[in-house]
Design an enzyme around this catalytic site. Structure first.
Site, PDB file in Angstrom:
ATOM      1  N   SER A  17      34.200 -46.958 -54.311  1.00  0.00           N
ATOM      2  CA  SER A  17      33.960 -48.270 -54.915  1.00  0.00           C
ATOM      3  C   SER A  17      35.287 -48.987 -55.134  1.00  0.00           C
ATOM      4  O   SER A  17      36.352 -48.396 -55.003  1.00  0.00           O
ATOM      5  CB  SER A  17      33.190 -48.117 -56.227  1.00  0.00           C
ATOM      6  OG  SER A  17      33.871 -47.265 -57.102  1.00  0.00           O
ATOM      7  N   CYS A  18      35.185 -50.251 -55.437  1.00  0.00           N
ATOM      8  CA  CYS A  18      36.348 -51.111 -55.636  1.00  0.00           C
ATOM      9  C   CYS A  18      37.347 -50.446 -56.584  1.00  0.00           C
ATOM     10  O   CYS A  18      36.937 -49.888 -57.591  1.00  0.00           O
ATOM     11  CB  CYS A  18      35.868 -52.441 -56.224  1.00  0.00           C
ATOM     12  SG  CYS A  18      37.186 -53.636 -56.475  1.00  0.00           S
ATOM     13  N   PRO A  19      38.616 -50.473 -56.259  1.00  0.00           N
ATOM     14  CA  PRO A  19      39.267 -51.181 -55.149  1.00  0.00           C
ATOM     15  C   PRO A  19      39.573 -50.288 -53.947  1.00  0.00           C
ATOM     16  O   PRO A  19      40.307 -50.688 -53.054  1.00  0.00           O
ATOM     17  CB  PRO A  19      40.576 -51.643 -55.784  1.00  0.00           C
ATOM     18  CG  PRO A  19      40.950 -50.483 -56.673  1.00  0.00           C
ATOM     19  CD  PRO A  19      39.618 -49.966 -57.216  1.00  0.00           C
ATOM     20  N   ASP A  44      29.826 -49.911 -50.603  1.00  0.00           N
ATOM     21  CA  ASP A  44      29.970 -50.783 -51.773  1.00  0.00           C
ATOM     22  C   ASP A  44      29.723 -52.227 -51.348  1.00  0.00           C
ATOM     23  O   ASP A  44      30.479 -52.780 -50.543  1.00  0.00           O
ATOM     24  CB  ASP A  44      31.377 -50.619 -52.354  1.00  0.00           C
ATOM     25  CG  ASP A  44      31.628 -51.503 -53.566  1.00  0.00           C
ATOM     26  OD1 ASP A  44      30.674 -52.120 -54.070  1.00  0.00           O
ATOM     27  OD2 ASP A  44      32.785 -51.559 -54.018  1.00  0.00           O
ATOM     28  N   ASP A  50      35.503 -58.352 -51.333  1.00  0.00           N
ATOM     29  CA  ASP A  50      36.833 -57.769 -51.554  1.00  0.00           C
ATOM     30  C   ASP A  50      37.671 -57.788 -50.284  1.00  0.00           C
ATOM     31  O   ASP A  50      38.842 -58.192 -50.305  1.00  0.00           O
ATOM     32  CB  ASP A  50      36.715 -56.322 -52.051  1.00  0.00           C
ATOM     33  CG  ASP A  50      36.114 -56.231 -53.452  1.00  0.00           C
ATOM     34  OD1 ASP A  50      36.054 -57.262 -54.139  1.00  0.00           O
ATOM     35  OD2 ASP A  50      35.722 -55.119 -53.842  1.00  0.00           O
TER      36      ASP A  50
END
Length: 81
Positions: A17-19, A44, A50
């Protein structure tokens, strides 16, 4: 799949998941030569915005395409310099 580009390397960041998708994509694209394309496979949904934001805000890379599948988001980023 578009015939406009050839994939040089595939980066599988499914489950991250981010980042992390962007962090890992940056590391992978740094290893490529000018003109080569990195395919990033992510699960994600936030990776769509992103990676788009990272590519548009970073010199030397270009977001070639993004595809939204059932479970996997595919991103194609070209190193331009």
């Amino acid at each position: 799949m578009s015939a406009e580009f050839d994939i040089t390397e595939t980066l599988d960041v499914k489950g991250a998941s981010c980042p992390m998708p962007v962090v890992k994509a940056k590391s992978a694209i740094d290893e490529l030569s000018e003109g080569e394309v990195l395919e990033v496979l992510a699960t994600d949904s936030g990776s769509m915005s992103d990676i788009d934001g990272w590519a548009s805000g970073t010199e030397g890379i270009e977001l070639v395409n993004q595809e939204e599948g059932d479970d996997v988001f595919k991103h194609y980023v070209r190193k331009t310099e």
